[in-house]
Design a protein around this motif. Sequence first.
Motif, PDB file in Angstrom:
ATOM      1  N   VAL A 287      -6.828   8.706  52.658  1.00 43.09           N
ATOM      2  CA  VAL A 287      -7.555   9.966  52.879  1.00 43.09           C
ATOM      3  C   VAL A 287      -7.303  10.416  54.308  1.00 43.09           C
ATOM      4  O   VAL A 287      -7.488   9.638  55.252  1.00 43.09           O
ATOM      5  CB  VAL A 287      -9.064   9.791  52.637  1.00 43.09           C
ATOM      6  N   ASN A 288      -6.870  11.644  54.470  1.00 41.53           N
ATOM      7  CA  ASN A 288      -6.681  12.240  55.791  1.00 41.53           C
ATOM      8  C   ASN A 288      -7.644  13.405  55.964  1.00 41.53           C
ATOM      9  O   ASN A 288      -7.803  14.216  55.037  1.00 41.53           O
ATOM     10  CB  ASN A 288      -5.255  12.770  55.975  1.00 41.53           C
ATOM     11  N   THR A 289      -8.270  13.495  57.123  1.00 44.05           N
ATOM     12  CA  THR A 289      -9.092  14.655  57.463  1.00 44.05           C
ATOM     13  C   THR A 289      -8.444  15.339  58.657  1.00 44.05           C
ATOM     14  O   THR A 289      -8.267  14.727  59.708  1.00 44.05           O
ATOM     15  CB  THR A 289     -10.532  14.246  57.801  1.00 44.05           C
ATOM     16  N   ILE A 290      -8.077  16.603  58.470  1.00 38.74           N
ATOM     17  CA  ILE A 290      -7.348  17.364  59.483  1.00 38.74           C
ATOM     18  C   ILE A 290      -8.250  18.472  59.999  1.00 38.74           C
ATOM     19  O   ILE A 290      -8.638  19.378  59.253  1.00 38.74           O
ATOM     20  CB  ILE A 290      -6.063  17.970  58.884  1.00 38.74           C
ATOM     21  N   GLU A 291      -8.632  18.382  61.257  1.00 36.54           N
ATOM     22  CA  GLU A 291      -9.520  19.378  61.843  1.00 36.54           C
ATOM     23  C   GLU A 291      -8.764  20.666  62.151  1.00 36.54           C
ATOM     24  O   GLU A 291      -7.613  20.633  62.610  1.00 36.54           O
ATOM     25  CB  GLU A 291     -10.147  18.839  63.125  1.00 36.54           C
ATOM     26  N   MET A 292      -9.425  21.797  61.918  1.00 42.80           N
ATOM     27  CA  MET A 292      -8.856  23.108  62.208  1.00 42.80           C
ATOM     28  C   MET A 292      -9.905  23.957  62.909  1.00 42.80           C
ATOM     29  O   MET A 292     -11.108  23.728  62.760  1.00 42.80           O
ATOM     30  CB  MET A 292      -8.412  23.830  60.933  1.00 42.80           C
ATOM     31  N   ALA A 293      -9.450  24.968  63.650  1.00 36.40           N
ATOM     32  CA  ALA A 293     -10.370  25.878  64.326  1.00 36.40           C
ATOM     33  C   ALA A 293      -9.706  27.224  64.523  1.00 36.40           C
ATOM     34  O   ALA A 293      -8.509  27.309  64.828  1.00 36.40           O
ATOM     35  CB  ALA A 293     -10.804  25.321  65.677  1.00 36.40           C
ATOM     36  N   GLN A 294     -10.476  28.281  64.314  1.00 39.74           N
ATOM     37  CA  GLN A 294     -10.042  29.642  64.637  1.00 39.74           C
ATOM     38  C   GLN A 294     -11.205  30.315  65.348  1.00 39.74           C
ATOM     39  O   GLN A 294     -12.238  30.595  64.742  1.00 39.74           O
ATOM     40  CB  GLN A 294      -9.658  30.430  63.391  1.00 39.74           C
ATOM     41  N   GLY A 295     -11.040  30.548  66.652  1.00 36.59           N
ATOM     42  CA  GLY A 295     -12.152  31.080  67.418  1.00 36.59           C
ATOM     43  C   GLY A 295     -13.294  30.080  67.417  1.00 36.59           C
ATOM     44  O   GLY A 295     -13.117  28.902  67.700  1.00 36.59           O
ATOM     45  N   GLN A 296     -14.495  30.552  67.042  1.00 35.88           N
ATOM     46  CA  GLN A 296     -15.659  29.672  66.988  1.00 35.88           C
ATOM     47  C   GLN A 296     -15.820  28.976  65.645  1.00 35.88           C
ATOM     48  O   GLN A 296     -16.670  28.108  65.495  1.00 35.88           O
ATOM     49  CB  GLN A 296     -16.925  30.495  67.290  1.00 35.88           C
ATOM     50  N   LYS A 297     -14.994  29.368  64.665  1.00 40.76           N
ATOM     51  CA  LYS A 297     -15.131  28.809  63.325  1.00 40.76           C
ATOM     52  C   LYS A 297     -14.424  27.457  63.236  1.00 40.76           C
ATOM     53  O   LYS A 297     -13.246  27.342  63.539  1.00 40.76           O
ATOM     54  CB  LYS A 297     -14.539  29.762  62.276  1.00 40.76           C
ATOM     55  N   GLN A 298     -15.161  26.451  62.831  1.00 39.83           N
ATOM     56  CA  GLN A 298     -14.623  25.113  62.646  1.00 39.83           C
ATOM     57  C   GLN A 298     -14.483  24.822  61.153  1.00 39.83           C
ATOM     58  O   GLN A 298     -15.364  25.139  60.363  1.00 39.83           O
ATOM     59  CB  GLN A 298     -15.551  24.071  63.282  1.00 39.83           C
ATOM     60  N   SER A 299     -13.373  24.237  60.790  1.00 45.49           N
ATOM     61  CA  SER A 299     -13.152  23.843  59.409  1.00 45.49           C
ATOM     62  C   SER A 299     -12.263  22.614  59.411  1.00 45.49           C
ATOM     63  O   SER A 299     -11.892  22.112  60.468  1.00 45.49           O
ATOM     64  CB  SER A 299     -12.515  24.992  58.618  1.00 45.49           C
ATOM     65  N   ARG A 300     -11.938  22.129  58.219  1.00 47.53           N
ATOM     66  CA  ARG A 300     -11.060  20.976  58.131  1.00 47.53           C
ATOM     67  C   ARG A 300     -10.438  20.913  56.741  1.00 47.53           C
ATOM     68  O   ARG A 300     -10.946  21.482  55.775  1.00 47.53           O
ATOM     69  CB  ARG A 300     -11.780  19.657  58.440  1.00 47.53           C
ATOM     70  N   ILE A 301      -9.317  20.214  56.690  1.00 48.89           N
ATOM     71  CA  ILE A 301      -8.647  19.916  55.424  1.00 48.89           C
ATOM     72  C   ILE A 301      -8.923  18.457  55.101  1.00 48.89           C
ATOM     73  O   ILE A 301      -8.774  17.588  55.962  1.00 48.89           O
ATOM     74  CB  ILE A 301      -7.125  20.131  55.524  1.00 48.89           C
ATOM     75  N   VAL A 302      -9.323  18.187  53.873  1.00 47.65           N
ATOM     76  CA  VAL A 302      -9.392  16.808  53.386  1.00 47.65           C
ATOM     77  C   VAL A 302      -8.253  16.628  52.396  1.00 47.65           C
ATOM     78  O   VAL A 302      -8.106  17.400  51.439  1.00 47.65           O
ATOM     79  CB  VAL A 302     -10.749  16.502  52.731  1.00 47.65           C
ATOM     80  N   ALA A 303      -7.407  15.631  52.649  1.00 44.13           N
ATOM     81  CA  ALA A 303      -6.254  15.343  51.802  1.00 44.13           C
ATOM     82  C   ALA A 303      -6.340  13.911  51.304  1.00 44.13           C
ATOM     83  O   ALA A 303      -6.760  13.016  52.037  1.00 44.13           O
ATOM     84  CB  ALA A 303      -4.963  15.550  52.594  1.00 44.13           C
ATOM     85  N   TRP A 304      -5.940  13.696  50.054  1.00 45.41           N
ATOM     86  CA  TRP A 304      -5.978  12.341  49.503  1.00 45.41           C
ATOM     87  C   TRP A 304      -4.806  12.125  48.545  1.00 45.41           C
ATOM     88  O   TRP A 304      -4.254  13.060  47.970  1.00 45.41           O
ATOM     89  CB  TRP A 304      -7.306  12.063  48.798  1.00 45.41           C
ATOM     90  N   THR A 305      -4.425  10.878  48.413  1.00 51.08           N
ATOM     91  CA  THR A 305      -3.365  10.495  47.494  1.00 51.08           C
ATOM     92  C   THR A 305      -3.750   9.198  46.794  1.00 51.08           C
ATOM     93  O   THR A 305      -4.480   8.373  47.351  1.00 51.08           O
ATOM     94  CB  THR A 305      -2.017  10.337  48.219  1.00 51.08           C
ATOM     95  N   PHE A 306      -3.240   9.041  45.576  1.00 52.73           N
ATOM     96  CA  PHE A 306      -3.452   7.813  44.818  1.00 52.73           C
ATOM     97  C   PHE A 306      -2.208   6.932  44.843  1.00 52.73           C
ATOM     98  O   PHE A 306      -2.160   5.900  44.152  1.00 52.73           O
ATOM     99  CB  PHE A 306      -3.811   8.156  43.369  1.00 52.73           C
ATOM    100  N   LEU A 307      -1.217   7.332  45.626  1.00 53.03           N
ATOM    101  CA  LEU A 307       0.051   6.618  45.682  1.00 53.03           C
ATOM    102  C   LEU A 307       0.119   5.771  46.944  1.00 53.03           C
ATOM    103  O   LEU A 307      -0.163   6.264  48.037  1.00 53.03           O
ATOM    104  CB  LEU A 307       1.219   7.600  45.653  1.00 53.03           C
ATOM    105  N   ASN A 308       0.530   4.516  46.792  1.00 52.06           N
ATOM    106  CA  ASN A 308       0.725   3.670  47.967  1.00 52.06           C
ATOM    107  C   ASN A 308       2.040   4.052  48.640  1.00 52.06           C
ATOM    108  O   ASN A 308       2.822   4.843  48.090  1.00 52.06           O
ATOM    109  CB  ASN A 308       0.665   2.191  47.592  1.00 52.06           C
ATOM    110  N   PRO A 309       2.346   3.521  49.827  1.00 51.91           N
ATOM    111  CA  PRO A 309       3.556   3.943  50.538  1.00 51.91           C
ATOM    112  C   PRO A 309       4.845   3.823  49.730  1.00 51.91           C
ATOM    113  O   PRO A 309       5.689   4.724  49.760  1.00 51.91           O
ATOM    114  CB  PRO A 309       3.564   3.030  51.764  1.00 51.91           C
ATOM    115  N   SER A 310       5.015   2.719  49.002  1.00 50.63           N
ATOM    116  CA  SER A 310       6.246   2.568  48.217  1.00 50.63           C
ATOM    117  C   SER A 310       6.291   3.574  47.070  1.00 50.63           C
ATOM    118  O   SER A 310       7.358   4.113  46.740  1.00 50.63           O
ATOM    119  CB  SER A 310       6.368   1.142  47.677  1.00 50.63           C
TER     120      SER A 310
END
Length: 325
Positions: A287-310
């Motif tokens: 699970v990755n959480t990627i913070e984003m911002a535009q002006g005063q607005k704060q948001s984020r992307i949550v990304a997930w995968t069910f696949l291991n590295p291989s």
Amino acid sequence: MKSDNNKRKLHPRNQHRERYDFDQLTQSSATLVQYVRLNEYGDASIDFSNPQAVKALNQALLKQFYGVSVWDIPKQYLCPPIPGRADYLHYLADLLSELNDGQAPIGKCVRVLDIGVGANMIYPLIGNREYGWHFVGADIEVKALQNAQQLIDANGLSNAIELRLQTSPPSIFKDMIRQDDAFALTMCNPPFHGSLEEAQAGTKRKWQGLAKQSAKHTTDKKSTILNFGGQSAELYCEGGEEVFVTTMINESKQFSAQCLWFTTLVSKAANLPGIYRALKKANALKVNTIEMAQGQKQSRIVAWTFLNPSQQRAWVTMHLTKHLL
């Protein structure tokens, strides 16, 4: 061109990190001219509380920066802020770059599923022009998809963007991810509010933030709905953002082998603990959480995968090798 400190928070590849050059924008779109005025600081700007002015600005931005010659939306549909929407796509490109020697992958072999593509179809338009990605746009609104199809036809994008109608609104990925599909990414800007009343309350706060004082922009119920923009499916769902995203997570497991990364915007930080619990319960491997911002607005992307590295490397070899090499 003058810099804008608020826009400096945008992704480094975002083309909108500088203050809008209205001289250039009005050359791209003559419609914008009537809305441009000097603000209190003597700089050219528009009234961002005027939906028509914002739409004209979007048309100019899409034409100047992305070569989108035709763009329009029906009344009462969401008019998205272009810089923030572009940011989501750039961060998704970064996510894929981890499997491409740090380079953002480009080209049609990168297929993206946009859940809730909307009448504005903003993600496929920007994503195709910036990276050459191909998109499938899903929505439950027939009218929204009709407008989106008109944009596809008008801009010659029928080979790059496909639309699918979700006829079972409780479902998110079912029937939108077909048996022979393989998506590098899914993306979604989920409904923010939990009810119409909550959406209307948010509208009032929006107008206050824009300092709308004139009587013609009162916040009674009728004008609130009209001025805010957005159909019910765009604005709210029962249970709000957390319930929608949790449903998405639960469904995503059924398609774990067909998507490299599932992603969604999460506007409310308070919803993150419940979303993380749902991801753990669904056995997401990363699970990755990627913070984003535009002006005063704060948001984020949550990304997930069910696949291991291989498995991720095997997925890339099977579906993206021709593109990434």
